[in-house]
Design a protein around this motif. Structure first.
Motif, short mmCIF file in Angstrom:
data_model
loop_
_atom_site.label_atom_id
_atom_site.label_comp_id
_atom_site.label_asym_id
_atom_site.label_seq_id
_atom_site.Cartn_x
_atom_site.Cartn_y
_atom_site.Cartn_z
N LYS A 33 0.83 -1.20 0.00
CA LYS A 33 0.00 0.00 0.00
C LYS A 33 0.87 1.26 0.00
N LYS A 34 0.34 2.31 -0.58
CA LYS A 34 1.02 3.61 -0.54
C LYS A 34 0.31 4.47 0.50
N VAL A 35 1.08 4.88 1.50
CA VAL A 35 0.51 5.56 2.68
C VAL A 35 1.17 6.93 2.85
N GLY A 36 0.36 7.94 3.04
CA GLY A 36 0.87 9.28 3.33
C GLY A 36 0.64 9.62 4.79
N VAL A 37 1.56 10.38 5.36
CA VAL A 37 1.42 10.89 6.72
C VAL A 37 1.62 12.40 6.67
N VAL A 38 0.61 13.13 7.11
CA VAL A 38 0.66 14.59 7.08
C VAL A 38 1.07 15.09 8.46
N GLY A 39 2.26 15.69 8.54
CA GLY A 39 2.75 16.25 9.79
C GLY A 39 3.68 15.30 10.52
N LEU A 40 4.87 15.78 10.83
CA LEU A 40 5.85 14.94 11.53
C LEU A 40 6.05 15.47 12.94
N GLY A 41 5.10 15.11 13.81
CA GLY A 41 5.18 15.48 15.22
C GLY A 41 5.00 14.26 16.08
N GLY A 42 4.38 14.47 17.25
CA GLY A 42 4.18 13.37 18.19
C GLY A 42 3.38 12.23 17.60
N LEU A 43 2.30 12.54 16.88
CA LEU A 43 1.50 11.51 16.23
C LEU A 43 2.15 11.05 14.93
N GLY A 44 2.57 12.01 14.12
CA GLY A 44 3.10 11.68 12.80
C GLY A 44 4.31 10.78 12.84
N HIS A 45 5.20 10.98 13.80
CA HIS A 45 6.40 10.14 13.83
C HIS A 45 6.05 8.69 14.19
N MET A 46 5.00 8.50 14.99
CA MET A 46 4.54 7.14 15.28
C MET A 46 3.88 6.52 14.04
N ALA A 47 3.15 7.33 13.30
CA ALA A 47 2.49 6.83 12.09
C ALA A 47 3.50 6.33 11.08
N VAL A 48 4.60 7.05 10.92
CA VAL A 48 5.66 6.63 10.00
C VAL A 48 6.22 5.27 10.43
N LYS A 49 6.50 5.12 11.71
CA LYS A 49 7.06 3.86 12.20
C LYS A 49 6.11 2.70 11.97
N PHE A 50 4.82 2.90 12.25
CA PHE A 50 3.86 1.82 12.07
C PHE A 50 3.67 1.47 10.59
#
Length: 352
Positions: free
Chosen positions: A179-196
């Motif tokens: 899947k191609k996944v985008g994450v908007v914003g690299l903060g407290g939530l965003g950095h966890m989203a990237v890892k997952f």
């Protein structure tokens, strides 16, 4: 009942200061936990300062904290899942009615009678519940989670909110390998989203307004970084994403990201902008795209997330602080001056 140390806010404008609070004695189904680390969530700041007065007015004194990692001090006689000495965790919820459809489906976060970890009516002692900025807590075993022994405890604390908030929608909307996944914003939530998303096997693209975050985004697991203010970079990805997680709480143009979704793609909000976002209907109509929202997950899914983190050695990137620096941390949080979450070492409270 017993007394325990804590840090509390006495009013919307006061600093958090040391105090003593009362906890209930454990019943046969309860677990008493010595708190080792407690993460600082942005909602802690909102509630301490009564910034959600319309929907969730703060009752003072307020003891925040719902990202709790600790060690079991004692377990009630009917508790079968934990014993003294075990690692344990508590997230945003400490009870629910357990009888409604949501609870029976393991989705306690949607229960109309859920009890949040702090600033919610306390059916045991009256008043409101007190959170994790304290020495210990007593919670029914059904709302206590197991922490994998191999992960860093300070970094595990934010998993109880930032972690499950980003993991849950990815699992619900089927983020998997390919899947191609985008994450908007690299903060407290965003950095966890990237890892997952990376651990789930997706091709991960970070959208940020800050070019200086590119190196860190790649370190965290992103395959590509797009500067969202650059229209040419954005256009290159038009109609190509299966899923986008929007972790931005500031006002922004949601339509620019909707246009990046492929047919039947979904963009999910986990950030909560203060003002309503303007959504162009045609962006959703053409392509049968969806705009959704997601809070935390239920207890079963939160345990699944923690086990996943143990398997993949995932924790939050944290700056560990003593409780005495909590007010400074709140000020820095407003400036986004942390990579990426604060985790309070609660041994500092016991040393006072």
């Amino acid at each position: 009942m017993y007394k325990t140390k804590a840090y509390s806010a006495a009013s919307p404008t006061s600093s958090l200061i040391p105090t003593t609070i009362t906890r209930r004695d454990p019943t046969e189904h309860d677990i008493q936990i010595e708190i080792l680390f407690c993460g600082i969530c942005h909602s802690d700041l909102h509630q301490a300062r009564n910034e959600w007065s319309g929907a969730m007015p703060t009752v003072y004194p307020c003891i925040p904290g719902h990202e709790i990692v600790g060690r079991v001090l004692q377990a009630g006689t009917a508790v079968k899942t934990f014993k003294a000495g075990d690692l344990a965790a508590v997230g945003c919820m400490v009870d629910s009615d357990r009888t409604c459809t949501d609870c029976l489906d393991g989705l306690e976060q949607f229960c109309k009678n859920v009890t949040l970890t702090y600033n919610f009516p306390d059916k045991h002692l009256g008043g409101v519940t007190y959170g994790g900025y304290s020495d210990s807590i007593v919670v029914d075993e059904r709302f206590v989670l197991r922490i994998p022994a191999n992960i860093n405890l300070a970094g595990a604390a934010p998993l109880l909110c930032a972690g499950i908030t980003t993991y849950s929608p990815m699992r619900h909307w089927g983020v998997t390998k390919g899947k191609k996944v985008g994450v908007v914003g690299l903060g407290g939530l965003g950095h966890m989203a990237v890892k997952f998303a990376h651990a789930l096997g997706a091709h991960v693209v970070i959208f940020t307004t800050s070019a200086n975050k590119k190196e860190d985004a790649l370190r965290l697991g992103a395959n590509e970084v797009v500067i969202s203010r650059n229209s040419d970079e954005m256009k290159k990805h038009a109609g190509s994403f299966d899923f986008i997680l929007d972790a931005v709480s500031a006002d922004h143009d949601i339509n620019a990201y909707i246009e990046l979704l492929r047919r039947d793609g979904t963009i999910t909000l986990v950030g909560a902008p203060e003002k309503p976002l303007a959504v162009a209907a045609f962006g959703l109509l053409f392509g049968r795209r969806s705009l959704s929202g997601s809070p935390i997950g239920g207890i079963p899914e939160t345990q699944e997330m923690l086990d996943f983190c143990g398997k993949h050695n995932i924790t939050a990137d944290v700056e560990v602080i003593p409780i005495q620096k909590v007010n400074e941390a709140y000020d820095r949080l407003l400036k986004s001056d942390v990579k990426y979450r604060f985790s309070i070492d609660m041994a500092s409270l016991r040393s006072e």
